[in-house]
Each structure stands twice: as C-alpha cells, then as structure tokens.
Design a protein around this motif. Sequence first.
Motif, PDB file in Angstrom:
ATOM      1  N   THR A 150      -1.389  -0.432  -3.906  1.00  0.00           N
ATOM      2  CA  THR A 150      -2.821  -0.236  -3.687  1.00  0.00           C
ATOM      3  C   THR A 150      -3.035   1.120  -3.014  1.00  0.00           C
ATOM      4  OG1 THR A 150      -2.788  -1.411  -1.573  1.00  0.00           O
ATOM      5  CG2 THR A 150      -3.309  -2.714  -3.530  1.00  0.00           C
ATOM      6  N   LEU A 151      -4.161   1.755  -3.355  1.00  0.00           N
ATOM      7  CA  LEU A 151      -4.396   3.148  -2.960  1.00  0.00           C
ATOM      8  C   LEU A 151      -5.728   3.324  -2.250  1.00  0.00           C
ATOM      9  CD1 LEU A 151      -3.465   4.505  -6.507  1.00  0.00           C
ATOM     10  CD2 LEU A 151      -2.010   4.787  -4.498  1.00  0.00           C
ATOM     11  N   GLY A 152      -6.133   2.341  -1.467  1.00  0.00           N
ATOM     12  CA  GLY A 152      -7.412   2.446  -0.767  1.00  0.00           C
ATOM     13  C   GLY A 152      -8.550   2.650  -1.755  1.00  0.00           C
ATOM     14  N   SER A 153      -9.409   3.643  -1.504  1.00  0.00           N
ATOM     15  CA  SER A 153     -10.581   3.861  -2.362  1.00  0.00           C
ATOM     16  C   SER A 153     -10.208   4.286  -3.784  1.00  0.00           C
ATOM     17  CB  SER A 153     -11.487   4.918  -1.735  1.00  0.00           C
ATOM     18  OG  SER A 153     -10.761   6.113  -1.596  1.00  0.00           O
ATOM     19  N   ALA A 200     -11.648  -6.668  -2.998  1.00  0.00           N
ATOM     20  CA  ALA A 200     -11.226  -5.948  -1.791  1.00  0.00           C
ATOM     21  C   ALA A 200     -12.263  -4.889  -1.412  1.00  0.00           C
ATOM     22  CB  ALA A 200      -9.857  -5.312  -2.017  1.00  0.00           C
ATOM     23  N   SER A 201     -12.839  -4.224  -2.408  1.00  0.00           N
ATOM     24  CA  SER A 201     -13.816  -3.183  -2.071  1.00  0.00           C
ATOM     25  C   SER A 201     -15.117  -3.799  -1.555  1.00  0.00           C
ATOM     26  CB  SER A 201     -14.037  -2.225  -3.235  1.00  0.00           C
ATOM     27  OG  SER A 201     -14.605  -2.888  -4.320  1.00  0.00           O
ATOM     28  N   THR A 242     -12.218  -1.316   6.946  1.00  0.00           N
ATOM     29  CA  THR A 242     -11.191  -1.566   5.914  1.00  0.00           C
ATOM     30  C   THR A 242     -10.129  -2.577   6.372  1.00  0.00           C
ATOM     31  OG1 THR A 242      -9.859   0.297   6.680  1.00  0.00           O
ATOM     32  CG2 THR A 242     -11.440   0.750   4.924  1.00  0.00           C
ATOM     33  N   ALA A 245      -8.337  -5.308   3.943  1.00  0.00           N
ATOM     34  CA  ALA A 245      -8.662  -5.056   2.525  1.00  0.00           C
ATOM     35  C   ALA A 245      -7.487  -5.448   1.635  1.00  0.00           C
ATOM     36  CB  ALA A 245      -9.024  -3.588   2.311  1.00  0.00           C
ATOM     37  N   GLY A 246      -6.282  -5.075   2.062  1.00  0.00           N
ATOM     38  CA  GLY A 246      -5.082  -5.424   1.297  1.00  0.00           C
ATOM     39  C   GLY A 246      -4.920  -6.936   1.169  1.00  0.00           C
ATOM     40  N   VAL A 295     -14.585  -4.285   2.218  1.00  0.00           N
ATOM     41  CA  VAL A 295     -14.638  -3.130   3.120  1.00  0.00           C
ATOM     42  C   VAL A 295     -16.080  -2.682   3.419  1.00  0.00           C
ATOM     43  CG1 VAL A 295     -12.394  -2.311   2.272  1.00  0.00           C
ATOM     44  CG2 VAL A 295     -14.463  -1.190   1.460  1.00  0.00           C
ATOM     45  N   ALA A 348     -17.437   2.524   2.935  1.00  0.00           N
ATOM     46  CA  ALA A 348     -16.536   1.699   3.749  1.00  0.00           C
ATOM     47  C   ALA A 348     -17.088   1.564   5.163  1.00  0.00           C
ATOM     48  CB  ALA A 348     -15.154   2.322   3.770  1.00  0.00           C
ATOM     49  N   ASN A 363       0.847  -1.197   0.000  1.00  0.00           N
ATOM     50  CA  ASN A 363       0.000   0.000   0.000  1.00  0.00           C
ATOM     51  C   ASN A 363       0.883   1.249   0.000  1.00  0.00           C
ATOM     52  OD1 ASN A 363       0.770   0.520   2.668  1.00  0.00           O
ATOM     53  ND2 ASN A 363      -1.100  -0.315   3.556  1.00  0.00           N
ATOM     54  N   GLY A 421      -8.183   2.667  -5.684  1.00  0.00           N
ATOM     55  CA  GLY A 421      -7.814   1.498  -6.487  1.00  0.00           C
ATOM     56  C   GLY A 421      -6.354   1.138  -6.350  1.00  0.00           C
ATOM     57  N   CYS A 472     -11.292   1.965  -8.903  1.00  0.00           N
ATOM     58  CA  CYS A 472     -12.093   1.111  -8.040  1.00  0.00           C
ATOM     59  C   CYS A 472     -13.463   1.764  -7.903  1.00  0.00           C
ATOM     60  CB  CYS A 472     -11.332   1.090  -6.714  1.00  0.00           C
ATOM     61  SG  CYS A 472     -11.995   0.138  -5.426  1.00  0.00           S
ATOM     62  N   VAL A 530     -17.494   2.696  -2.850  1.00  0.00           N
ATOM     63  CA  VAL A 530     -18.375   1.938  -1.946  1.00  0.00           C
ATOM     64  C   VAL A 530     -18.435   2.695  -0.622  1.00  0.00           C
ATOM     65  CG1 VAL A 530     -17.841  -0.342  -2.930  1.00  0.00           C
ATOM     66  CG2 VAL A 530     -16.476   0.527  -1.020  1.00  0.00           C
ATOM     67  N   CYS A 590      -9.271  -5.598  -7.000  1.00  0.00           N
ATOM     68  CA  CYS A 590      -9.751  -4.361  -6.349  1.00  0.00           C
ATOM     69  C   CYS A 590     -11.224  -4.506  -5.987  1.00  0.00           C
ATOM     70  CB  CYS A 590      -9.621  -3.159  -7.281  1.00  0.00           C
ATOM     71  SG  CYS A 590      -8.011  -2.401  -7.295  1.00  0.00           S
TER      72      CYS A 590
END
Length: 310
Positions: A224-227, A286-287, A252, A255-256, A290, A249, A189, A229, A244, A247, A283
């Motif tokens: 990976t960049l959280g929300s 993972a989303s 989280t 998620a990774g 979360v 959240a 991340n 993508g 991504c 959504v 992605c």
Amino acid sequence: MYSHQNKNSPKIVVFGSCSVDFTTYAPRLPNPGETLHGTKFTTSYGGKGANQCVAAAKLGGNAYMICRVGDDQWGEKYRNHLKETGVDVSHVYITPNVTTGIAQISVADNGENQIVIVLGANGHLSKKDAADSHELIKSADVFIGQLETPFEATLEAFKINEGIKLLNAAPARSDIQEILPYCTILCLNEFEASMLTNLNVNLENAVDALNKLLSAGCQTVIITLGSKGAVYASKDEPPTHVFCEPVTAVDTTGAGDAFVGALATFLLSHKDLPMHQKIGAACEVASISVTKEGTQTSYPTNYTPFIKQY
Ligand code: ADP
C-alpha cells in the motif's frame, strides 16, 4: 451491532492485537524533549488485529477475534465493544495480572501521526493459544495475522489454517522470512516493505520489492502506498498499480488496517471480482477512513464495492 453473524457464512478470523488508543490532537507532532499544547484528547479502541476485525465486521463480514486482553477495566470493556460491533468474542482470552495493551497516539493537523505501543496482554498471545483455537483457525476462510503479537504464535497459526492466509507485516520487521511461504497474501506499506526487503521501496521501484517477496514464497504481495493507492503482484499476475481517488486526509491512523479488513471481506463477498478490483475497493474503504478522525470509528459500514476499472 453492525453485522448479522451467521455461523454458516464464510469466516474471517483475526489472530492478533487489541489495544486501547489514547489519542492527542495537536497542531504538529512534538520534537524530542518538547511539550506541546494539544487541542483534544480521545480514548478509543485500537490495535492492528482488532482494527482489521472491526473493519471486516462493519462491512458485514462474519468476523472472529482471537486475542488476549488484561484483567484491568479495559479488558472487559474491549470484549464488550467487540461483541457490540458484531465480532465473535468466544476466543478473546483474559490474562491475569497484566494490563490490556495500550497505544499512545499523537495526530497532527496535517494528518501525520506518531505512536508508542505498550504490549501488555498482547505479548502473552502464545503458541498454546493457537493450539487451543485450532478448530477455529483451521476452518477460517480468510485468516489474518499481524506482527504486534508474538511472531512464533502467528507462525504456528499460519501453519494450522487451510484457507486464505493474509499477513499484514506490520509493524515493520526484517526477520519474518520463515512465515512468507505460508502467506497466500502478504500486505504491507512502503516502510514495512523497505524493512523486509532491504530496498528503499516507493511507487517507482516497487516491482523489485514485489519480485523479492514473491521469490521468498508469498503467493500474492500487496504494497500500500498511502494516497497513491497500492501495487500488487502474484505468482501468476504481473505487477499492477491500483489507483486511489484523492481525498482530504484528516487522520491516517489505521488506514492500513481498514484496507486489510476490507480486503478480507471482499475476498469472500466478491469472490468473482478480479484481484485488482477487490484491492481497488479496499483502497476506497481505507481512503474513506482517512477523511475522519479516529480509527475504528472512521471505518465505513454497509459499503458495497462500486464495480469499475481501477
Ligand atoms: P498504513 O496505514 O499501514 O501506513 P498506507 O498509508 O499505505 O498504510 O494506507 C493504506 C491505504 O489507505 C492506502 O492504500 C490508501 O487506500 C488509503 N490511504 C492512506 N492514506 C491516504 C490518503 N492520504 N488519501 C487517500 N487514501 C489514503
């Protein structure tokens, strides 16, 4: 049981941690020295290695776990849990007189989390364990490691494997240069990428970090960049941003790990898809995770990548 293990289908082998998560939910995270009233407490199965293995198994991957648990009540329970999830547990080793690894997790209403880890048996996963599991490690089609267990053992295992070696460089460390030339795929991340490259990594400047890590010997690097993508680049593919879907959240945590387990599965089940679509599908998994509380329990089953342009 989620997956239908078939000894002849391609193998995903995870070498790493498993720990029990003790999770409290509270309106916000506590400040240092502060006591807060939480709203809920749960006990669940976690640890980056096992999370990734379970994420793969829940998606139908032929998943094997190489790890150490303690000889306390949690060790046996964890082994049984993995087995029920469809993971092969023939290489789950028990360490006498040591506790199973634990993680104490706090989750705030806005989905932010804070985690304290006690390694326990995870700290005993050794080079000898890698040597003892030589045949399984060597034959893995996708071999996954992380940094919650001793680094020298993971390095040894990466030298043995002859398939796709996927390193999730988490938790963040700056001193793992030696393993990078063995990484077919390095996944991390923004925070972990910042620590490893000594750059302040975000979406805008991620290209510099990708290039630095490719130069260090990795064949493909995914940040990976959280929300937002993920971004990735390979020796033969330019940097690409994979978006991504937004959504809401809820939690989280892990998620990774959902991303890594899903990517491993799609690398084998959807070999012919271009890399950006495999990453887009990971992605998406993972989303989905979360949007639900919990870690392994939030990972979807029977997800099939919807083929679209990411
Ligand atoms: P880690 O859990 O290791 O900190 P990230 O926060 O980068 O990793 O999340 C990994 C993946 O999980 C992201 O690439 C994305 O697909 C998904 N994800 C994480 N947070 C969100 C969010 N708020 N909304 C949608 N997807 C998310």
